[in-house]
Structures are given as structure tokens and as C-alpha cells.
Motif scaffolding. Structure first.
Motif, mmCIF file in Angstrom:
data_model
loop_
_atom_site.group_PDB
_atom_site.id
_atom_site.type_symbol
_atom_site.label_atom_id
_atom_site.label_comp_id
_atom_site.label_asym_id
_atom_site.label_seq_id
_atom_site.Cartn_x
_atom_site.Cartn_y
_atom_site.Cartn_z
ATOM 1 N N GLY A 1 0.813 -1.209 0.000
ATOM 2 C CA GLY A 1 0.000 0.000 0.000
ATOM 3 C C GLY A 1 0.845 1.257 0.000
ATOM 4 N N LEU A 2 1.974 1.224 0.707
ATOM 5 C CA LEU A 2 2.881 2.374 0.707
ATOM 6 C C LEU A 2 3.518 2.554 -0.669
ATOM 7 C CD1 LEU A 2 4.674 1.972 4.152
ATOM 8 C CD2 LEU A 2 2.944 3.666 3.510
ATOM 9 N N LYS A 3 3.777 1.452 -1.345
ATOM 10 C CA LYS A 3 4.343 1.531 -2.692
ATOM 11 C C LYS A 3 3.344 2.183 -3.642
ATOM 12 C CE LYS A 3 5.873 -1.342 -6.524
ATOM 13 N NZ LYS A 3 4.859 -0.893 -7.456
ATOM 14 N N GLU A 4 2.064 1.896 -3.442
ATOM 15 C CA GLU A 4 1.025 2.415 -4.335
ATOM 16 C C GLU A 4 0.569 3.827 -3.957
ATOM 17 O OE1 GLU A 4 0.357 0.702 -7.006
ATOM 18 O OE2 GLU A 4 1.635 -0.927 -6.304
ATOM 19 N N ALA A 5 1.053 4.338 -2.833
ATOM 20 C CA ALA A 5 0.619 5.653 -2.351
ATOM 21 C C ALA A 5 0.927 6.748 -3.370
ATOM 22 C CB ALA A 5 1.302 5.974 -1.020
ATOM 23 N N ALA A 6 0.054 7.704 -3.419
ATOM 24 C CA ALA A 6 0.257 8.835 -4.324
ATOM 25 C C ALA A 6 1.423 9.680 -3.832
ATOM 26 C CB ALA A 6 -1.014 9.671 -4.387
ATOM 27 N N GLY A 7 2.037 10.390 -4.739
ATOM 28 C CA GLY A 7 3.157 11.245 -4.374
ATOM 29 C C GLY A 7 4.443 10.453 -4.269
ATOM 30 N N ALA A 8 5.306 10.872 -3.396
ATOM 31 C CA ALA A 8 6.606 10.228 -3.225
ATOM 32 C C ALA A 8 6.460 9.002 -2.324
ATOM 33 C CB ALA A 8 7.603 11.205 -2.632
#
Length: 131
Positions: free
Chosen positions: A31-38
Motif C-alpha cells: 500500500g505504501l508503494k502504491e501511495a500517491a506522491g513520493a
């Protein structure tokens, strides 16, 4: 020099009895990999339910840069799983030993499959693939 973009890996270990916890952490990190932005995670590898390379028990790896190290470590720690966190340099053995940081109880690695100093195939696959 402190390069905040230096490549890092974390290998998160689990016993088959702890696979549910590993799957939950894998999902959270994905989920962190898919997060928007950096996104703080660049790559989340597959759960490997067997020995792979120097890793004697099931594990999965994640790729990230040094700038995100302090954000990622607490997430791994909260899982209760053991992990090896290390930079990717041109010395694969040092990366997995003297330059590494353990979360939880260290696991004895099989150093024989690691690349010799001056060569590290992990650098070429950083952010792209695992084993």
C-alpha cells in the motif's frame, strides 16, 4: 557524504506458522508503494516460502531509499517479524553483515551465494525485481 537517495533493501523473515503476519505486513508495505506522491517503498517482492540465496528461511524483500529508512523501520518493527535492513553497495557480503541492521533476533545467513566484493547484482535489480 550522506546520500539520501542511496539504495536500501529490507528482508522480512517469517516461519510458515507466521505467514499471516507476513502477508499483513506485505499488504501494508504494498500500500505504501502504491501511495500517491513520493511513495516510501519502491518495490515489494514476493513472499518466498523457502530458502532463497543467503536467506535460510522464508522471506520477502522491499526496496527503498535511505531517506525513507526511519519511516520504514518502525513499520517493520511493529509487525513483530525479524528483518535484515541493509544498504546496497558494491560489497554484497558487507551489505548483509557489517553494514546491516537487524530488527528482532538475527538469523544466520548462508554467505556462500553472495557476490564477491566489487560486484553486487542486487544493485542492478534495485526497484525492479527480487530473486
Amino acid at each position: 557524504m550522506d546520500d539520501k537517495n542511496a539504495p536500501y533493501h529490507a528482508h522480512i523473515y517469517y516461519q510458515l506458522a507466521d505467514r499471516v503476519a507476513a502477508e499483513a505486513l506485505h499488504l501494508r508495505l504494498s500500500g505504501l508503494k502504491e501511495a500517491a506522491g513520493a511513495a516510501p517503498i519502491l518495490y515489494v517482492g514476493q513472499l518466498r516460502d523457502r530458502k532463497v540465496g543467503p536467506h535460510p528461511i522464508p522471506q520477502f524483500e522491499i526496496h527503498f531509499i535511505k531517506a525513507n529508512l526511519e519511516a520504514i523501520v518502525p513499520i517493520i518493527e511493529s509487525s513483530g517479524l525479524t528483518a535484515l535492513v541493509h544498504p546496497l553497495t558494491d560489497d554484497d557480503v558487507a551489505d548483509h553483515t557489517s553494514l546491516a541492521r537487524w530488527i528482532g533476533e538475527p538469523i544466520e545467513l548462508d554467505l556462500a551465494p553472495l557476490d564477491p566484493p566489487g560486484m553486487n547484482k542486487g544493485v542492478a535489480r534495485f526497484g525492479k525485481t527480487d530473486f
